[in-house]
Design a protein around this motif. Sequence first.
Motif, short mmCIF file in Angstrom:
data_model
loop_
_atom_site.label_atom_id
_atom_site.label_comp_id
_atom_site.label_asym_id
_atom_site.label_seq_id
_atom_site.Cartn_x
_atom_site.Cartn_y
_atom_site.Cartn_z
N ALA A 7 50.30 38.36 38.65
CA ALA A 7 49.57 37.35 37.98
C ALA A 7 50.49 36.51 36.98
O ALA A 7 50.84 37.13 35.93
CB ALA A 7 48.40 37.85 37.31
N ASP A 8 50.62 35.23 37.13
CA ASP A 8 51.80 34.62 36.31
C ASP A 8 50.96 34.09 35.22
O ASP A 8 50.81 33.02 34.88
CB ASP A 8 52.27 33.55 37.00
CG ASP A 8 53.47 32.80 36.35
OD1 ASP A 8 53.94 33.35 35.28
OD2 ASP A 8 53.77 31.78 36.77
N VAL A 9 50.41 34.94 34.33
CA VAL A 9 49.52 34.56 33.08
C VAL A 9 49.91 35.66 32.23
O VAL A 9 50.46 36.81 32.39
CB VAL A 9 48.18 34.43 33.25
CG1 VAL A 9 47.97 33.31 34.22
CG2 VAL A 9 47.66 35.72 33.97
N ALA A 10 49.50 35.31 30.91
CA ALA A 10 49.70 36.51 29.69
C ALA A 10 48.61 37.47 30.11
O ALA A 10 47.37 36.94 30.34
CB ALA A 10 49.56 35.63 28.59
N SER A 18 40.39 34.84 34.13
CA SER A 18 40.18 34.45 35.42
C SER A 18 41.71 34.55 36.11
O SER A 18 42.35 33.99 35.59
CB SER A 18 39.65 33.26 35.41
OG SER A 18 38.16 33.15 35.08
N LEU A 19 41.66 35.15 37.06
CA LEU A 19 42.98 35.05 37.61
C LEU A 19 43.58 33.84 38.55
O LEU A 19 42.79 32.95 38.70
CB LEU A 19 42.97 36.37 39.04
CG LEU A 19 42.74 37.56 38.84
CD1 LEU A 19 42.31 38.33 40.08
CD2 LEU A 19 43.66 38.42 37.85
N ARG A 60 33.27 31.96 44.78
CA ARG A 60 33.70 31.64 45.93
C ARG A 60 35.36 31.48 45.81
O ARG A 60 36.11 31.53 46.91
CB ARG A 60 33.03 30.34 45.99
CG ARG A 60 31.53 30.55 46.67
CD ARG A 60 30.89 29.26 47.09
NE ARG A 60 29.55 29.48 47.77
CZ ARG A 60 29.00 28.45 48.09
NH1 ARG A 60 29.57 27.36 48.15
NH2 ARG A 60 27.75 28.77 48.74
N SER A 61 36.07 30.97 44.65
CA SER A 61 37.30 30.59 44.59
C SER A 61 37.97 31.07 43.38
O SER A 61 38.95 30.96 43.14
CB SER A 61 37.42 29.19 44.70
OG SER A 61 36.78 28.57 43.66
N ASP A 62 37.17 31.85 42.66
CA ASP A 62 37.64 32.55 41.42
C ASP A 62 37.33 33.80 41.42
O ASP A 62 36.35 34.32 41.91
CB ASP A 62 37.37 31.68 40.08
CG ASP A 62 35.72 31.62 40.10
OD1 ASP A 62 35.05 31.63 40.90
OD2 ASP A 62 35.47 31.39 38.88
N VAL A 63 38.13 34.74 40.61
CA VAL A 63 37.94 35.96 40.37
C VAL A 63 38.32 36.34 38.95
O VAL A 63 39.32 36.14 38.18
CB VAL A 63 38.83 36.97 41.24
CG1 VAL A 63 38.54 38.34 40.99
CG2 VAL A 63 38.91 36.61 42.72
N ASP A 64 37.26 36.99 38.30
CA ASP A 64 37.32 37.53 36.80
C ASP A 64 37.54 39.11 36.87
O ASP A 64 37.01 39.94 37.67
CB ASP A 64 36.11 37.28 36.03
CG ASP A 64 35.77 35.64 35.80
OD1 ASP A 64 36.66 34.72 36.22
OD2 ASP A 64 34.60 35.29 35.68
N VAL A 65 38.44 39.52 35.84
CA VAL A 65 38.92 40.83 35.72
C VAL A 65 38.94 41.11 34.19
O VAL A 65 39.20 40.21 33.36
CB VAL A 65 40.20 40.77 36.47
CG1 VAL A 65 40.20 40.88 37.75
CG2 VAL A 65 41.36 40.25 35.65
N THR A 66 38.80 42.39 33.95
CA THR A 66 39.06 42.88 32.40
C THR A 66 40.42 43.77 32.53
O THR A 66 40.66 44.51 33.49
CB THR A 66 38.03 43.94 32.06
OG1 THR A 66 36.65 43.17 32.02
CG2 THR A 66 37.91 44.23 30.89
#
Length: 250
Positions: A7-10, A18-19, A60-66
């Motif tokens: 995942a190219d995010v902080a 959101s991934l 549908r096109s997004d995924v949220d994670v903790t």
Amino acid sequence: MSARFYADVALAAGTSISLPEQTARHVQVLRLQPGERITLFNGRGDTEGEFDATVERMGRSDVDVTIGAWTATAREAARTIHLVVGMPANDRMDWLIEKATELGAASIQPVMSERSVLRLKAERADKKVAHWRGIAIASSEQCGRNRVPLIHDVATLGEWLKKSTAETGAAASNGMRLLLSLQDGSRPLAEAVASTALASFTFLNGPEGGLSPAEEAAALACGFSPVTLGPRVLRAETAPLAALATLLCY
């Protein structure tokens, strides 16, 4: 072991995100459900590591994670090895990048030389590089690496030699530079590596047919030392991998 994703995010423990689109697509392909655990890494920071994470929502096109706990790891090679490769034709470059990632290459520089069959420019080159970077990411996810090797933009060999020598200031300042050569007098790679305590190497290999005499001379003038992998002539996609494996053994 939970599925691993780049995942190219902080990433920070205790936060919800959101991934990125590409990562979310990969999670959705696996049909993961809320509550399931995954592992995330972004290759950032001075210390290798990865984060536990829990899927909270599947859109549908997004995924949220903790984001959960961070775990330090040490899966990178002890030596930093940069491959400069005359691009082999067809899908052999894909295979080379996949396997070089698994073996631990720090970066891969695709170059075009006089005898190159594969020649890429402009938009076609950009698409190929994006494709290769995707292969490197997928290979890192699979093999457990937490740093994705850098896939540089395509350049001609002459352009790369000029730029790399100017950037280092002196050819020897960027570790040992090794050139795969069929010239008489080339040292066995294992012998050349065993005689140095350097931890950084740049390995240059030509395409099908090898580098021309003029290109070899230019590389030698930029601080490369000629080495051999033995009495057999390996394919353009095999030689860099054999060299990488050898360099990691000493």
